[in-house]
Design a protein around this motif. Structure first.
Motif, PDB file in Angstrom:
ATOM      1  N   VAL A   1      -1.543 -12.034  -7.669  1.00 15.45           N
ATOM      2  CA  VAL A   1      -0.682 -12.366  -6.537  1.00 15.45           C
ATOM      3  C   VAL A   1      -1.102 -11.498  -5.345  1.00 15.45           C
ATOM      4  O   VAL A   1      -2.303 -11.377  -5.079  1.00 15.45           O
ATOM      5  CB  VAL A   1       0.806 -12.258  -6.943  1.00 15.45           C
ATOM      6  CG1 VAL A   1       1.128 -13.354  -7.935  1.00 15.45           C
ATOM      7  CG2 VAL A   1       1.189 -10.888  -7.485  1.00 15.45           C
ATOM      8  N   SER A   2      -0.164 -10.886  -4.652  1.00 14.95           N
ATOM      9  CA  SER A   2      -0.548 -10.101  -3.482  1.00 14.95           C
ATOM     10  C   SER A   2       0.627  -9.254  -3.009  1.00 14.95           C
ATOM     11  O   SER A   2       1.793  -9.626  -3.206  1.00 14.95           O
ATOM     12  CB  SER A   2      -0.956 -11.040  -2.341  1.00 14.95           C
ATOM     13  OG  SER A   2      -1.081 -10.313  -1.129  1.00 14.95           O
ATOM     14  N   LEU A   3       0.288  -8.191  -2.347  1.00 15.72           N
ATOM     15  CA  LEU A   3       1.294  -7.383  -1.639  1.00 15.72           C
ATOM     16  C   LEU A   3       2.160  -8.284  -0.750  1.00 15.72           C
ATOM     17  O   LEU A   3       3.375  -8.096  -0.643  1.00 15.72           O
ATOM     18  CB  LEU A   3       0.546  -6.345  -0.791  1.00 15.72           C
ATOM     19  CG  LEU A   3       1.339  -5.496   0.184  1.00 15.72           C
ATOM     20  CD1 LEU A   3       2.261  -4.562  -0.556  1.00 15.72           C
ATOM     21  CD2 LEU A   3       0.391  -4.706   1.067  1.00 15.72           C
TER      22      LEU A   3
ATOM     23  N   LYS B   1      -7.032   1.166   7.346  1.00 17.08           N
ATOM     24  CA  LYS B   1      -6.968   2.192   6.291  1.00 17.08           C
ATOM     25  C   LYS B   1      -6.063   3.373   6.671  1.00 17.08           C
ATOM     26  O   LYS B   1      -5.608   4.107   5.793  1.00 17.08           O
ATOM     27  CB  LYS B   1      -8.371   2.665   5.896  1.00 17.08           C
ATOM     28  CG  LYS B   1      -9.033   3.586   6.879  1.00 17.08           C
ATOM     29  CD  LYS B   1     -10.377   4.025   6.345  1.00 17.08           C
ATOM     30  CE  LYS B   1     -10.972   5.085   7.255  1.00 17.08           C
ATOM     31  NZ  LYS B   1     -12.286   5.528   6.800  1.00 17.08           N
ATOM     32  N   LYS B   2      -5.765   3.486   7.970  1.00 22.02           N
ATOM     33  CA  LYS B   2      -4.852   4.561   8.413  1.00 22.02           C
ATOM     34  C   LYS B   2      -3.476   4.415   7.773  1.00 22.02           C
ATOM     35  O   LYS B   2      -2.746   5.384   7.618  1.00 22.02           O
ATOM     36  CB  LYS B   2      -4.716   4.531   9.944  1.00 22.02           C
ATOM     37  CG  LYS B   2      -5.987   4.931  10.674  1.00 22.02           C
ATOM     38  CD  LYS B   2      -5.785   4.833  12.172  1.00 22.02           C
ATOM     39  CE  LYS B   2      -7.097   4.976  12.933  1.00 22.02           C
ATOM     40  NZ  LYS B   2      -7.027   4.407  14.281  1.00 22.02           N
ATOM     41  N   GLN B   3      -3.107   3.157   7.429  1.00 25.21           N
ATOM     42  CA  GLN B   3      -1.778   2.924   6.818  1.00 25.21           C
ATOM     43  C   GLN B   3      -1.797   3.165   5.304  1.00 25.21           C
ATOM     44  O   GLN B   3      -0.766   3.133   4.659  1.00 25.21           O
ATOM     45  CB  GLN B   3      -1.367   1.464   6.986  1.00 25.21           C
ATOM     46  CG  GLN B   3      -1.373   0.913   8.386  1.00 25.21           C
ATOM     47  CD  GLN B   3      -1.295  -0.629   8.355  1.00 25.21           C
ATOM     48  OE1 GLN B   3      -0.800  -1.222   7.417  1.00 25.21           O
ATOM     49  NE2 GLN B   3      -1.810  -1.257   9.399  1.00 25.21           N
ATOM     50  N   ILE B   4      -2.977   3.354   4.736  1.00 28.66           N
ATOM     51  CA  ILE B   4      -3.089   3.389   3.273  1.00 28.66           C
ATOM     52  C   ILE B   4      -3.211   4.840   2.810  1.00 28.66           C
ATOM     53  O   ILE B   4      -4.160   5.533   3.207  1.00 28.66           O
ATOM     54  CB  ILE B   4      -4.347   2.587   2.801  1.00 28.66           C
ATOM     55  CG1 ILE B   4      -4.315   1.165   3.369  1.00 28.66           C
ATOM     56  CG2 ILE B   4      -4.449   2.582   1.273  1.00 28.66           C
ATOM     57  CD1 ILE B   4      -5.591   0.370   3.142  1.00 28.66           C
TER      58      ILE B   4
ATOM     59  N   LEU C   1      -4.324   6.241   0.215  1.00 32.60           N
ATOM     60  CA  LEU C   1      -5.633   6.603  -0.357  1.00 32.60           C
ATOM     61  C   LEU C   1      -6.775   6.412   0.658  1.00 32.60           C
ATOM     62  O   LEU C   1      -7.954   6.611   0.327  1.00 32.60           O
ATOM     63  CB  LEU C   1      -5.900   5.845  -1.653  1.00 32.60           C
ATOM     64  CG  LEU C   1      -5.068   6.339  -2.849  1.00 32.60           C
ATOM     65  CD1 LEU C   1      -5.375   5.536  -4.106  1.00 32.60           C
ATOM     66  CD2 LEU C   1      -5.296   7.818  -3.148  1.00 32.60           C
ATOM     67  N   ASN C   2      -6.417   5.981   1.864  1.00 37.68           N
ATOM     68  CA  ASN C   2      -7.313   6.006   3.013  1.00 37.68           C
ATOM     69  C   ASN C   2      -8.579   5.146   2.876  1.00 37.68           C
ATOM     70  O   ASN C   2      -9.634   5.484   3.406  1.00 37.68           O
ATOM     71  CB  ASN C   2      -7.715   7.468   3.312  1.00 37.68           C
ATOM     72  CG  ASN C   2      -8.230   7.626   4.735  1.00 37.68           C
ATOM     73  OD1 ASN C   2      -7.720   6.973   5.644  1.00 37.68           O
ATOM     74  ND2 ASN C   2      -9.248   8.453   4.914  1.00 37.68           N
ATOM     75  N   ARG C   3      -8.448   4.039   2.151  1.00 33.60           N
ATOM     76  CA  ARG C   3      -9.597   3.122   2.022  1.00 33.60           C
ATOM     77  C   ARG C   3      -9.110   1.797   1.455  1.00 33.60           C
ATOM     78  O   ARG C   3      -8.019   1.720   0.889  1.00 33.60           O
ATOM     79  CB  ARG C   3     -10.679   3.714   1.093  1.00 33.60           C
ATOM     80  CG  ARG C   3     -10.201   3.949  -0.337  1.00 33.60           C
ATOM     81  CD  ARG C   3     -11.331   4.440  -1.238  1.00 33.60           C
ATOM     82  NE  ARG C   3     -10.860   4.737  -2.579  1.00 33.60           N
ATOM     83  CZ  ARG C   3     -10.743   3.853  -3.574  1.00 33.60           C
ATOM     84  NH1 ARG C   3     -11.059   2.583  -3.379  1.00 33.60           N
ATOM     85  NH2 ARG C   3     -10.301   4.212  -4.772  1.00 33.60           N
ATOM     86  N   PHE C   4      -9.951   0.767   1.593  1.00 29.06           N
ATOM     87  CA  PHE C   4      -9.706  -0.493   0.886  1.00 29.06           C
ATOM     88  C   PHE C   4     -10.098  -0.292  -0.582  1.00 29.06           C
ATOM     89  O   PHE C   4     -10.927   0.568  -0.894  1.00 29.06           O
ATOM     90  CB  PHE C   4     -10.574  -1.615   1.471  1.00 29.06           C
ATOM     91  CG  PHE C   4     -10.030  -2.237   2.743  1.00 29.06           C
ATOM     92  CD1 PHE C   4      -9.027  -1.625   3.483  1.00 29.06           C
ATOM     93  CD2 PHE C   4     -10.532  -3.455   3.204  1.00 29.06           C
ATOM     94  CE1 PHE C   4      -8.528  -2.210   4.654  1.00 29.06           C
ATOM     95  CE2 PHE C   4     -10.039  -4.046   4.360  1.00 29.06           C
ATOM     96  CZ  PHE C   4      -9.043  -3.424   5.091  1.00 29.06           C
ATOM     97  N   GLY C   5      -9.499  -1.105  -1.452  1.00 30.79           N
ATOM     98  CA  GLY C   5      -9.873  -1.029  -2.864  1.00 30.79           C
ATOM     99  C   GLY C   5     -11.117  -1.857  -3.161  1.00 30.79           C
ATOM    100  O   GLY C   5     -11.535  -2.696  -2.352  1.00 30.79           O
ATOM    101  N   GLU C   6     -11.705  -1.605  -4.322  1.00 35.34           N
ATOM    102  CA  GLU C   6     -12.864  -2.378  -4.789  1.00 35.34           C
ATOM    103  C   GLU C   6     -12.376  -3.433  -5.776  1.00 35.34           C
ATOM    104  O   GLU C   6     -11.421  -3.194  -6.539  1.00 35.34           O
ATOM    105  CB  GLU C   6     -13.855  -1.451  -5.527  1.00 35.34           C
ATOM    106  CG  GLU C   6     -14.373  -0.285  -4.714  1.00 35.34           C
ATOM    107  CD  GLU C   6     -15.350  -0.711  -3.621  1.00 35.34           C
ATOM    108  OE1 GLU C   6     -15.919  -1.817  -3.719  1.00 35.34           O
ATOM    109  OE2 GLU C   6     -15.523   0.074  -2.671  1.00 35.34           O
TER     110      GLU C   6
ATOM    111  N   LEU D   1      -0.062   1.809  -0.458  1.00 32.41           N
ATOM    112  CA  LEU D   1       0.405   1.171   0.779  1.00 32.41           C
ATOM    113  C   LEU D   1       1.861   0.744   0.689  1.00 32.41           C
ATOM    114  O   LEU D   1       2.591   0.780   1.675  1.00 32.41           O
ATOM    115  CB  LEU D   1      -0.490  -0.050   1.058  1.00 32.41           C
ATOM    116  CG  LEU D   1      -0.249  -0.875   2.303  1.00 32.41           C
ATOM    117  CD1 LEU D   1      -0.333  -0.022   3.553  1.00 32.41           C
ATOM    118  CD2 LEU D   1      -1.273  -2.007   2.376  1.00 32.41           C
ATOM    119  N   TYR D   2       2.283   0.316  -0.494  1.00 31.20           N
ATOM    120  CA  TYR D   2       3.653  -0.184  -0.675  1.00 31.20           C
ATOM    121  C   TYR D   2       4.012  -0.098  -2.141  1.00 31.20           C
ATOM    122  O   TYR D   2       3.175  -0.382  -2.994  1.00 31.20           O
ATOM    123  CB  TYR D   2       3.709  -1.649  -0.216  1.00 31.20           C
ATOM    124  CG  TYR D   2       5.103  -2.234  -0.241  1.00 31.20           C
ATOM    125  CD1 TYR D   2       5.997  -2.008   0.810  1.00 31.20           C
ATOM    126  CD2 TYR D   2       5.514  -3.040  -1.314  1.00 31.20           C
ATOM    127  CE1 TYR D   2       7.271  -2.563   0.795  1.00 31.20           C
ATOM    128  CE2 TYR D   2       6.783  -3.590  -1.324  1.00 31.20           C
ATOM    129  CZ  TYR D   2       7.658  -3.358  -0.275  1.00 31.20           C
ATOM    130  OH  TYR D   2       8.908  -3.910  -0.289  1.00 31.20           O
TER     131      TYR D   2
END
Ligand SMILES: NC(=O)c1ccc[n+]([C@@H]2O[C@H](COP(=O)([O-])OP(=O)(O)OC[C@H]3O[C@@H](n4cnc5c(N)ncnc54)[C@H](OP(=O)(O)O)[C@@H]3O)[C@@H](O)[C@H]2O)c1
Length: 245
Positions: A142-144, A203-206, A208-213, A243-244
């Motif tokens: 699904v998704s955030l 990524k500033k909102q995350i 862990l400061n990055r997108f996931g793989e 992020l959430y």
């Protein structure tokens, strides 16, 4: 002979591709790799899956198309009566973003039909055998957006939110037969879907400061598909770098 199969929809690219490879390498499942159109990507993924010493069958169909999906799955099952599809990963999904005020019927319908109708079209025909075998794993990507709702994605949030509700309801229906149903809700994951996103800004909102793989999502899916996750059902598991929650 290994007659155990995992079906991954939208397995040619991105998250689905990583899941297909992971379920082959870690859980030794033969893979049924569904995709919509991209033959080149599907064949590339097929080679990578087969390198894990399992089979990889390409099943090209549009998950949103009930008749086509049912016909292809039925044909495959008839030709492989010894096969057991133990794992279904409903991963195929699309976005058609835009403000709801301007949203065209096609942008609404195609997103809902791919995620929600796709869940029905793929899962329903395969469920009976899982119930009879008293083992199965259904994992819905699904998704955030489906958990918290996202402006500009009313269609996508509705589609994913509906699959979350379906996950919880189906888990209650079939738990007694030892078939689990869970949802995995990624945040921003690197793939073609997010290729145009401004990672540096977002990524500033995350935390862990990055997108996931995609591979990180695949690790979670492989866990849920494994015997290790035997007491987890009806859950929605977030994977979003904090992020959430
Ligand atoms: N990437 C993210 O940040 C993110 C975040 C949250 C949730 N998700 C969800 O994760 C799933 C995978 O996303 P992704 O980022 O890996 O997407 P992607 O890179 O765009 O790949 C989409 C995959 O789905 C297939 N597909 C699309 N429509 C289909 C249909 N109607 N029938 C069958 N296959 C279809 C595509 O096949 P072709 O190659 O043939 O086109 C491709 O294999 C989606 O459900 C998405 O909503 C992604």
């Amino acid at each position: 002979m290994n007659n155990k199969y995992a079906l991954i929809t939208g397995g040619s690219r991105g998250i689905g591709k990583a899941i297909a490879i992971k379920l082959a390498s870690e859980l030794h499942y033969n893979i049924l790799l569904n995709y919509a159109a991209n033959d080149v990507a599907a064949k590339e993924t097929q080679v990578l899956v087969e390198a894990e010493n399992v089979s990889c069958t390409l099943l090209k169909f549009d998950v949103a198309n009930t008749e086509q999906t049912s016909q292809i799955l039925k044909e495959w099952m008839e030709e492989h009566s010894e096969a057991k599809v133990e794992v279904i990963v409903n991963n195929a999904g699309i976005t058609r973003d835009g403000l709801f005020m301007w949203m065209k019927p096609d942008d609404w319908n195609s997103v809902i039909n791919t995620s929600l109708q796709g869940f029905y079209n793929v899962t329903q025909p395969l469920l009976k055998d899982m119930l009879t075998s008293r083992f199965g794993r259904i994992i819905n990507i699904v998704s955030l957006s489906g958990v918290k709702g996202n402006a500009g994605q009313v269609n996508y949030s509705a589609a994913k939110g509906a699959v979350i509700a379906a996950t919880k309801a189906l888990a209650q229906e079939i738990g007694k037969r030892n078939v689990t149903v869970n949802a995995v809700a990624p945040g921003f994951i690197k793939s073609d879907l997010t290729a145009d996103f401004d990672e540096k800004e977002l990524k500033k909102q995350i935390p862990l400061n990055r997108f996931g793989e995609a591979e990180e999502v695949a690790e979670l899916v492989a866990f849920l598909a494994s015997k290790k996750a035997s007491y987890i059902t009806g859950e929605v598991i977030n994977i979003n770098g904090g992020l959430y929650s």
